[in-house]
Design a protein around this motif. Structure first.
Motif, short mmCIF file in Angstrom:
data_model
loop_
_atom_site.label_atom_id
_atom_site.label_comp_id
_atom_site.label_asym_id
_atom_site.label_seq_id
_atom_site.Cartn_x
_atom_site.Cartn_y
_atom_site.Cartn_z
N GLY A 60 0.79 -1.22 0.00
CA GLY A 60 0.00 0.00 0.00
C GLY A 60 0.82 1.27 0.00
N ALA A 61 2.13 1.16 -0.31
CA ALA A 61 3.01 2.33 -0.22
C ALA A 61 3.13 3.09 -1.53
CB ALA A 61 4.39 1.91 0.26
N VAL A 62 2.72 2.48 -2.64
CA VAL A 62 2.90 3.12 -3.94
C VAL A 62 1.71 2.79 -4.83
CG1 VAL A 62 4.21 1.18 -4.86
CG2 VAL A 62 4.53 3.43 -5.85
N ALA A 63 1.30 3.76 -5.63
CA ALA A 63 0.22 3.52 -6.58
C ALA A 63 0.76 2.71 -7.76
CB ALA A 63 -0.35 4.86 -7.06
N LEU A 64 -0.07 1.78 -8.25
CA LEU A 64 0.28 0.90 -9.36
C LEU A 64 1.58 0.16 -9.07
CD1 LEU A 64 -0.52 3.29 -12.36
CD2 LEU A 64 -2.05 1.82 -11.06
N PRO A 65 1.62 -0.61 -7.99
CA PRO A 65 2.86 -1.33 -7.64
C PRO A 65 3.28 -2.34 -8.69
CG PRO A 65 1.02 -2.14 -6.32
CD PRO A 65 0.53 -0.91 -7.05
N GLY A 66 2.35 -2.81 -9.49
CA GLY A 66 2.70 -3.78 -10.52
C GLY A 66 3.62 -3.23 -11.59
N LEU A 67 3.73 -1.90 -11.68
CA LEU A 67 4.61 -1.29 -12.68
C LEU A 67 6.03 -1.10 -12.16
CD1 LEU A 67 2.22 1.41 -14.20
CD2 LEU A 67 2.62 -0.93 -14.94
N LEU A 68 6.27 -1.39 -10.87
CA LEU A 68 7.62 -1.27 -10.33
C LEU A 68 8.46 -2.46 -10.78
CD1 LEU A 68 6.97 -0.15 -6.63
CD2 LEU A 68 7.60 1.28 -8.58
N PRO A 69 9.76 -2.24 -10.97
CA PRO A 69 10.62 -3.39 -11.31
C PRO A 69 10.72 -4.35 -10.15
CG PRO A 69 11.93 -1.42 -10.88
CD PRO A 69 10.50 -0.97 -10.91
N ALA A 70 10.89 -5.64 -10.46
CA ALA A 70 11.02 -6.65 -9.42
C ALA A 70 12.37 -6.46 -8.74
CB ALA A 70 10.92 -8.04 -10.01
N ALA A 71 12.33 -6.14 -7.43
CA ALA A 71 13.56 -5.87 -6.68
C ALA A 71 14.07 -7.15 -6.06
CB ALA A 71 13.31 -4.82 -5.60
N PRO A 72 15.39 -7.45 -6.20
CA PRO A 72 15.95 -8.63 -5.53
C PRO A 72 16.00 -8.42 -4.04
CG PRO A 72 17.70 -7.31 -6.49
CD PRO A 72 16.41 -6.68 -6.93
N PRO A 73 15.99 -9.49 -3.23
CA PRO A 73 16.07 -9.32 -1.78
C PRO A 73 17.38 -8.67 -1.41
CG PRO A 73 16.39 -11.62 -2.39
CD PRO A 73 15.93 -10.90 -3.63
N ASN A 74 17.36 -7.82 -0.37
CA ASN A 74 18.54 -7.08 0.04
C ASN A 74 19.50 -7.94 0.85
OD1 ASN A 74 17.96 -4.19 -0.80
ND2 ASN A 74 16.08 -4.77 0.22
N ARG A 75 19.01 -9.06 1.42
CA ARG A 75 19.87 -9.92 2.21
C ARG A 75 19.33 -11.33 2.11
NH1 ARG A 75 19.03 -7.90 6.94
NH2 ARG A 75 20.48 -6.23 6.60
N ALA A 76 20.19 -12.31 1.98
CA ALA A 76 19.73 -13.69 1.87
C ALA A 76 19.02 -14.12 3.13
CB ALA A 76 20.93 -14.61 1.61
N ALA A 77 18.03 -15.02 2.96
CA ALA A 77 17.25 -15.47 4.11
C ALA A 77 18.17 -16.16 5.10
CB ALA A 77 16.17 -16.45 3.65
N GLY A 78 17.99 -15.87 6.37
CA GLY A 78 18.76 -16.49 7.44
C GLY A 78 20.07 -15.80 7.72
N THR A 79 20.47 -14.80 6.93
CA THR A 79 21.71 -14.08 7.17
C THR A 79 21.49 -13.06 8.26
OG1 THR A 79 22.28 -14.33 4.85
CG2 THR A 79 23.50 -12.67 6.10
N PRO A 80 22.33 -13.02 9.30
CA PRO A 80 22.12 -12.07 10.38
C PRO A 80 22.37 -10.65 9.92
CG PRO A 80 24.22 -13.20 10.64
CD PRO A 80 23.50 -13.86 9.52
N PRO A 81 21.85 -9.66 10.64
CA PRO A 81 22.08 -8.27 10.28
C PRO A 81 23.57 -7.96 10.28
CG PRO A 81 20.36 -8.45 11.91
CD PRO A 81 20.98 -9.79 11.79
#
Length: 344
Positions: A164-185
Motif C-alpha cells: 500500500g506504499a505506492v500507486a500501481l505497484p505492478g509497474l515497479l521493477p522486481a527488486a531482488p532481496p537485500n539480504r539472503a534469508a537467514g543471514t544475520p544483520p
C-alpha cells in the motif's frame, strides 16, 4: 483497460498539486468513462498521497538526481556490509547523514516552489523515507516512481514494507532481496567476526589458557626453565577482558534499545502523518461540502423558478382554453346565422 493509459493518468495526477488531487482525479475518471469504464474505475481508485509522500513525489520528479545519489550510496553501503568492512561503513554512515540533510532541504525547497511548504514533522517523515531508500532497493524504486502514497521505514533487518506504499505497484521493477534469508544483520555479523578473531586457535579463551597453565608441573630446581609463577602473577595483574558472551549480551541489549527507540519514532511519525492526512482530508471534504451546498442551493432556486413558471403557464393555458372554447361557440353561431340568411 490499458496499463499504459492508466500509468499516464496516474503520473499526471501524482505530479500535480496536492490540494487539486481529488478534483483532478474526478475529472480524469469522467473523461476516461467515455471510452473505458474499467479505466475510469481504476482512476477513481487511485489513492491520494500523504503530505510527506507528495513532497517526495515532487522531489523525484523535479530533482530525480537526489534520490538517485542516495540509491547509489545505499548500494555502496550494502557492499560494505557484505564484505564486513567496518571502516567503510563508518565513513559511509557519515556521508549518508550529510546527504540526507541536504536531500531534506532540497525536498522542502521543491515543496515551497509547488506552493505548499512542509512542516518539520513532515520533513522528519521525508528523511525517514529517504533513509529507507538507502537500505532497500524496493524502497528506492518506489520513491523513484513518483507515485509514493505513504512514508517508508527501514528497521535494518527486514525488507521495507511496500504494501500500500505506492500507486500501481505492478509497474515497479522486481527488486531482488537485500539480504539472503537467514543471514544475520550486518552489525551482528561484524560482532561475530570480532569475537571469532579474539578467540585463540583451538577455541580456548584466555581464561582457559590460565587455568591450563595452573595444572602444569614445575620442573625441579636447576633442571628446567624458570618456574611459571611469575608468569601467572603477570597474567593476574593484567586487566581481564570482558568475556565474549557478556559483550554479545551488551550488544544485543543495545540493539534492542535502538529498535525500541526506532519503533517509538516510527509510531510517532506515523501518527503525525495520520494527523496531517486527516487534516488534509477534512479540508478536502469541507471544500466538497461547500461546493455541493452551493450546487444544491442553485438547484433549489431553479426548481422554485420552474414551479412558478409551471403555475403561470398552467393558468395561461386554462385561459387560452376558455378563450378558444368561446371563440368556437361564436363561430358556430355565426355559421348558423349565415345558413339561415342564405336559405331565405
Amino acid at each position: 483497460m490499458e496499463d499504459e493509459a492508466l500509468a499516464d493518468i496516474a503520473n499526471r495526477l501524482y505530479a500535480g498539486a496536492l490540494e487539486d488531487f481529488i478534483a483532478a482525479r474526478a475529472a480524469a475518471a469522467k473523461e476516461a468513462a467515455g471510452r473505458d469504464k474499467d479505466l475510469a474505475a481504476a482512476v477513481r481508485g487511485l489513492p491520494k498521497p500523504s503530505v510527506a509522500a507528495w513532497a517526495l513525489n515532487m522531489l523525484a520528479r523535479q530533482r530525480p538526481d537526489v534520490p538517485a545519489r542516495l540509491g547509489d550510496l545505499g548500494a555502496r553501503m550494502r557492499a560494505a556490509q557484505d564484505s564486513l568492512d567496518a571502516a567503510a561503513l563508518r565513513e559511509l554512515g557519515r556521508e549518508r547523514r550529510t546527504m540526507l540533510a541536504d536531500a531534506v532541504d532540497t525536498a522542502r525547497a521543491v515543496a515551497r516552489e509547488q506552493g505548499r511548504p512542509i512542516s518539520d514533522a513532515m520533513a522528519s517523515d521525508v528523511e525517514e523515507t529517504l533513509r529507507a531508500l538507502t537500505a532497500d532497493t524496493g524502497a528506492a524504486d518506489a520513491v523513484a516512481s513518483g507515485r509514493l502514497l505513504k512514508v517508508l521505514s527501514a528497521d535494518g533487518v527486514n525488507d521495507v514494507d511496500l504494501d500500500g506504499a505506492v500507486a500501481l505497484p505492478g509497474l515497479l521493477p522486481a527488486a531482488p532481496p537485500n539480504r539472503a534469508a537467514g543471514t544475520p544483520p550486518p552489525a551482528r555479523r561484524l560482532a561475530s567476526k570480532k569475537t571469532a578473531e579474539a578467540k585463540p586457535p583451538g577455541g580456548e579463551t584466555p581464561a582457559a589458557n590460565v587455568a591450563a597453565s595452573k595444572t602444569r608441573t614445575t620442573p625441579p630446581h636447576g633442571t628446567g626453565p624458570t618456574p611459571a609463577k611469575p608468569r601467572l602473577e603477570a597474567v593476574r595483574q593484567t586487566p581481564r577482558p570482558a568475556s565474549p558472551p557478556a559483550l554479545e549480551r551488551a550488544r544485543a541489549a543495545l540493539a534492542e534499545a535502538r529498535e525500541a527507540e526506532e519503533a517509538a519514532s516510527q509510531l510517532a511519525g506515523g501518527l503525525r502523518e495520520q494527523e496531517e492526512q486527516a487534516r488534509a482530508d477534512i479540508a478536502d471534504l469541507q471544500q466538497e461540502t461547500a461546493e455541493l451546498r452551493s450546487r444544491l442551493k442553485a438547484a433549489e432556486e431553479r426548481l422554485d423558478r420552474s414551479r412558478k413558471r409551471l403555475a403561470t403557464t398552467a393558468a395561461e393555458a386554462k385561459q387560452a382554453a376558455r378563450a378558444a372554447d368561446k371563440a368556437s361557440r361564436t363561430a358556430m353561431l355565426a355559421q348558423e346565422r349565415v345558413l339561415r340568411l342564405g336559405s331565405n
